[in-house]
Design a protein around this motif. Structure first.
Motif, PDB file in Angstrom:
ATOM      1  N   LEU A 153      -7.504 -12.650 -16.925  1.00  0.00           N
ATOM      2  CA  LEU A 153      -6.099 -12.987 -17.165  1.00  0.00           C
ATOM      3  C   LEU A 153      -6.026 -13.814 -18.433  1.00  0.00           C
ATOM      4  CD1 LEU A 153      -6.599 -13.329 -13.747  1.00  0.00           C
ATOM      5  CD2 LEU A 153      -4.116 -13.219 -13.961  1.00  0.00           C
ATOM      6  N   THR A 154      -5.302 -13.316 -19.431  1.00  0.00           N
ATOM      7  CA  THR A 154      -5.369 -13.894 -20.774  1.00  0.00           C
ATOM      8  C   THR A 154      -4.098 -14.613 -21.217  1.00  0.00           C
ATOM      9  OG1 THR A 154      -4.768 -11.707 -21.624  1.00  0.00           O
ATOM     10  CG2 THR A 154      -7.115 -12.291 -21.626  1.00  0.00           C
ATOM     11  N   GLY A 155      -3.085 -14.729 -20.362  1.00  0.00           N
ATOM     12  CA  GLY A 155      -1.853 -15.371 -20.806  1.00  0.00           C
ATOM     13  C   GLY A 155      -1.323 -14.688 -22.057  1.00  0.00           C
ATOM     14  N   ASP A 156      -0.958 -15.494 -23.061  1.00  0.00           N
ATOM     15  CA  ASP A 156      -0.500 -14.937 -24.341  1.00  0.00           C
ATOM     16  C   ASP A 156      -1.611 -14.912 -25.380  1.00  0.00           C
ATOM     17  OD1 ASP A 156       1.951 -14.746 -23.165  1.00  0.00           O
ATOM     18  OD2 ASP A 156       3.019 -15.982 -24.621  1.00  0.00           O
ATOM     19  N   THR A 157      -2.830 -15.251 -25.012  1.00  0.00           N
ATOM     20  CA  THR A 157      -3.941 -15.222 -25.962  1.00  0.00           C
ATOM     21  C   THR A 157      -4.241 -13.795 -26.388  1.00  0.00           C
ATOM     22  OG1 THR A 157      -4.863 -17.245 -25.013  1.00  0.00           O
ATOM     23  CG2 THR A 157      -6.356 -15.874 -26.303  1.00  0.00           C
ATOM     24  N   VAL A 158      -4.187 -12.878 -25.429  1.00  0.00           N
ATOM     25  CA  VAL A 158      -4.317 -11.443 -25.711  1.00  0.00           C
ATOM     26  C   VAL A 158      -3.230 -10.742 -24.911  1.00  0.00           C
ATOM     27  CG1 VAL A 158      -5.758  -9.389 -25.523  1.00  0.00           C
ATOM     28  CG2 VAL A 158      -6.802 -11.591 -26.137  1.00  0.00           C
ATOM     29  N   LEU A 159      -2.386  -9.981 -25.583  1.00  0.00           N
ATOM     30  CA  LEU A 159      -1.283  -9.283 -24.937  1.00  0.00           C
ATOM     31  C   LEU A 159      -1.670  -7.842 -24.619  1.00  0.00           C
ATOM     32  CD1 LEU A 159       1.637 -10.510 -27.239  1.00  0.00           C
ATOM     33  CD2 LEU A 159       0.683 -11.617 -25.201  1.00  0.00           C
ATOM     34  N   GLY A 160      -0.833  -7.213 -23.806  1.00  0.00           N
ATOM     35  CA  GLY A 160      -1.101  -5.824 -23.446  1.00  0.00           C
ATOM     36  C   GLY A 160      -0.733  -4.837 -24.530  1.00  0.00           C
ATOM     37  N   SER A 161       0.096  -5.261 -25.482  1.00  0.00           N
ATOM     38  CA  SER A 161       0.422  -4.444 -26.655  1.00  0.00           C
ATOM     39  C   SER A 161       0.793  -5.372 -27.803  1.00  0.00           C
ATOM     40  CB  SER A 161       1.574  -3.474 -26.359  1.00  0.00           C
ATOM     41  OG  SER A 161       2.753  -4.179 -26.013  1.00  0.00           O
ATOM     42  N   GLY A 162       0.609  -4.890 -29.024  1.00  0.00           N
ATOM     43  CA  GLY A 162       0.881  -5.734 -30.185  1.00  0.00           C
ATOM     44  C   GLY A 162      -0.112  -6.875 -30.289  1.00  0.00           C
ATOM     45  N   THR A 163       0.273  -7.903 -31.015  1.00  0.00           N
ATOM     46  CA  THR A 163      -0.593  -9.069 -31.196  1.00  0.00           C
ATOM     47  C   THR A 163       0.213 -10.339 -30.949  1.00  0.00           C
ATOM     48  OG1 THR A 163      -0.125  -9.076 -33.565  1.00  0.00           O
ATOM     49  CG2 THR A 163      -2.124  -7.922 -32.834  1.00  0.00           C
ATOM     50  N   THR A 164      -0.482 -11.443 -30.770  1.00  0.00           N
ATOM     51  CA  THR A 164       0.187 -12.680 -30.406  1.00  0.00           C
ATOM     52  C   THR A 164       0.493 -13.538 -31.634  1.00  0.00           C
ATOM     53  OG1 THR A 164       0.179 -14.426 -28.725  1.00  0.00           O
ATOM     54  CG2 THR A 164      -1.815 -14.203 -30.075  1.00  0.00           C
ATOM     55  N   VAL A 165       1.390 -14.487 -31.459  1.00  0.00           N
ATOM     56  CA  VAL A 165       1.775 -15.439 -32.496  1.00  0.00           C
ATOM     57  C   VAL A 165       0.990 -16.726 -32.301  1.00  0.00           C
ATOM     58  CG1 VAL A 165       3.676 -16.859 -33.360  1.00  0.00           C
ATOM     59  CG2 VAL A 165       4.081 -14.471 -32.750  1.00  0.00           C
ATOM     60  N   LEU A 166       0.557 -17.334 -33.402  1.00  0.00           N
ATOM     61  CA  LEU A 166      -0.152 -18.602 -33.341  1.00  0.00           C
ATOM     62  C   LEU A 166       0.773 -19.744 -33.717  1.00  0.00           C
ATOM     63  CD1 LEU A 166      -3.526 -17.726 -35.119  1.00  0.00           C
ATOM     64  CD2 LEU A 166      -2.881 -17.390 -32.724  1.00  0.00           C
ATOM     65  N   GLU A 167       0.693 -20.845 -32.978  1.00  0.00           N
ATOM     66  CA  GLU A 167       1.374 -22.056 -33.414  1.00  0.00           C
ATOM     67  C   GLU A 167       0.656 -22.601 -34.650  1.00  0.00           C
ATOM     68  OE1 GLU A 167       3.371 -23.836 -29.361  1.00  0.00           O
ATOM     69  OE2 GLU A 167       1.568 -24.776 -30.133  1.00  0.00           O
ATOM     70  N   SER A 168       1.380 -23.368 -35.449  1.00  0.00           N
ATOM     71  CA  SER A 168       0.839 -23.786 -36.745  1.00  0.00           C
ATOM     72  C   SER A 168       0.262 -25.196 -36.728  1.00  0.00           C
ATOM     73  CB  SER A 168       1.926 -23.675 -37.822  1.00  0.00           C
ATOM     74  OG  SER A 168       3.047 -24.474 -37.491  1.00  0.00           O
ATOM     75  N   TRP A 169      -0.408 -25.569 -35.637  1.00  0.00           N
ATOM     76  CA  TRP A 169      -1.080 -26.869 -35.606  1.00  0.00           C
ATOM     77  C   TRP A 169      -2.407 -26.781 -36.364  1.00  0.00           C
ATOM     78  CZ3 TRP A 169      -5.563 -26.278 -32.562  1.00  0.00           C
ATOM     79  CH2 TRP A 169      -5.562 -25.213 -31.664  1.00  0.00           C
ATOM     80  N   ASP A 170      -2.881 -27.920 -36.838  1.00  0.00           N
ATOM     81  CA  ASP A 170      -4.117 -27.956 -37.621  1.00  0.00           C
ATOM     82  C   ASP A 170      -5.269 -27.353 -36.826  1.00  0.00           C
ATOM     83  OD1 ASP A 170      -2.755 -29.192 -39.642  1.00  0.00           O
ATOM     84  OD2 ASP A 170      -3.558 -31.198 -39.262  1.00  0.00           O
ATOM     85  N   GLY A 171      -5.925 -26.376 -37.432  1.00  0.00           N
ATOM     86  CA  GLY A 171      -7.082 -25.762 -36.786  1.00  0.00           C
ATOM     87  C   GLY A 171      -6.747 -24.656 -35.810  1.00  0.00           C
ATOM     88  N   ALA A 172      -5.485 -24.210 -35.774  1.00  0.00           N
ATOM     89  CA  ALA A 172      -5.073 -23.218 -34.774  1.00  0.00           C
ATOM     90  C   ALA A 172      -5.849 -21.904 -34.908  1.00  0.00           C
ATOM     91  CB  ALA A 172      -3.576 -22.962 -34.877  1.00  0.00           C
ATOM     92  N   LEU A 173      -5.976 -21.405 -36.133  1.00  0.00           N
ATOM     93  CA  LEU A 173      -6.639 -20.107 -36.290  1.00  0.00           C
ATOM     94  C   LEU A 173      -8.129 -20.210 -36.002  1.00  0.00           C
ATOM     95  CD1 LEU A 173      -6.630 -17.153 -36.893  1.00  0.00           C
ATOM     96  CD2 LEU A 173      -6.727 -17.663 -39.338  1.00  0.00           C
ATOM     97  N   ALA A 174      -8.769 -21.268 -36.450  1.00  0.00           N
ATOM     98  CA  ALA A 174     -10.193 -21.442 -36.144  1.00  0.00           C
ATOM     99  C   ALA A 174     -10.395 -21.499 -34.635  1.00  0.00           C
ATOM    100  CB  ALA A 174     -10.722 -22.706 -36.812  1.00  0.00           C
ATOM    101  N   ALA A 175      -9.525 -22.227 -33.947  1.00  0.00           N
ATOM    102  CA  ALA A 175      -9.626 -22.311 -32.490  1.00  0.00           C
ATOM    103  C   ALA A 175      -9.386 -20.946 -31.855  1.00  0.00           C
ATOM    104  CB  ALA A 175      -8.621 -23.331 -31.955  1.00  0.00           C
ATOM    105  N   TYR A 176      -8.419 -20.205 -32.398  1.00  0.00           N
ATOM    106  CA  TYR A 176      -8.099 -18.906 -31.826  1.00  0.00           C
ATOM    107  C   TYR A 176      -9.243 -17.912 -32.004  1.00  0.00           C
ATOM    108  CZ  TYR A 176      -5.377 -14.738 -30.685  1.00  0.00           C
ATOM    109  OH  TYR A 176      -4.919 -13.571 -30.111  1.00  0.00           O
ATOM    110  N   LEU A 177      -9.848 -17.909 -33.169  1.00  0.00           N
ATOM    111  CA  LEU A 177     -10.989 -17.015 -33.382  1.00  0.00           C
ATOM    112  C   LEU A 177     -12.140 -17.366 -32.443  1.00  0.00           C
ATOM    113  CD1 LEU A 177     -10.926 -16.765 -37.273  1.00  0.00           C
ATOM    114  CD2 LEU A 177     -10.223 -15.013 -35.622  1.00  0.00           C
TER     115      LEU A 177
END
Length: 268
Positions: A153-177
């Protein structure tokens, strides 16, 4: 007749231990609506709810009806209102304790979620994974049920279609990857149960696509910076990179672009 996605406010069984009730709140951000997951092993009498959904009495009533009000625990994947707005209605109707990372959403005997902890409930083994990126408080859950059943169960981290939006806090993309890497490591053999969009029998190719998409977007942002100049601001990059996307979605895209700019510029 077997139900298929989307089936609003109806119980749709997806795996032996996981069923979903789709809230009737479709939008550009929620896709067809918010998936509320109802978990229990076959034969168990109590349920685990993952994300009560929006503040919508009809949706809460559907959850109470389908569970008979026998909810041992409610888990929250992240803070957004389309996942948490229905908490108090559900607690009022069933007395369920609620667990989340953010104290704002704790109810009853519910405690903060802890990365790596294992919850034994409703005949299931649920492992908590911190998967920040979409939000700082985002969590995913590994579901292990009887007879080798496995789901994610992935919440909004991985959706069933399309891609998710990231909040713009410091380090968000590094954390997401990092979060996507964590999910990729546990994905093989697991069914994907997202908070929006359809479920998938195999989580691995969906998460692999997400990783590839993020690298593609990073390359597009780098190319835009080369064209527009290294000090180009997020709105101008959105107009360049998301030119083929509905402009009503540009504000959300800007949040992701800001996270990508932070990632690129923090690495020189």
């Amino acid at each position: 007749m077997t139900l298929t996605h989307p089936a609003y406010e109806q119980l749709r069984q997806v795996t032996p231990s996981a069923a979903v009730v789709l809230a009737d709140n479709p939008s550009g951000m929620t896709l067809q609506g918010t998936n509320t997951w109802l978990l229990r092993a076959p034969g168990a009498t109590e349920y685990v709810v993952v994300d009560p959904g929006p503040e919508d009495r009809k949706h809460t009533e559907a959850l109470v009806h389908e569970t008979g009000g026998n909810i041992a625990l409610t888990l929250i994947t992240h803070k957004h209102h389309d996942h948490t707005g229905g908490i108090d209605h559900l607690v009022e109707a069933t007395g369920t304790p609620v667990r989340a990372k953010d104290s704002e959403f704790l109810r009853g005997r519910g405690a903060h979620l802890t990365d790596g902890e294992v919850i034994e409930v409703a005949g299931l083994r649920i492992t908590v994974l911190a998967t920040a990126g979409h939000t700082e408080d985002s969590h995913s859950f590994l579901l292990d049920g009887p007879d080798g059943e496995q789901a994610l169960l992935t919440g909004d981290t991985v959706l069933g279609s399309g891609t998710t939006v990231l909040e713009s806090w410091d380090g968000a993309l590094a954390a997401y990857l990092d979060s996507l890497d964590r999910l990729m490591a546990v994905a093989p053999g697991r069914t994907l149960l997202p908070a929006h969009g359809p479920d998938h029998a195999d989580a691995e190719p969906v998460i692999r696509y997400y990783l590839a998409h993020r690298q593609e977007r990073l390359n597009q942002v780098r190319a835009a910076l080369e064209k527009l100049g290294p000090k180009a601001e997020a709105p101008h990059i959105v107009a360049e990179v998301y030119a083929d996307v509905d402009k009503r979605l540009w504000p959300a895209a800007q949040s992701s672009v800001e996270a990508q700019l932070d990632y690129i510029r923090s690495r020189g």
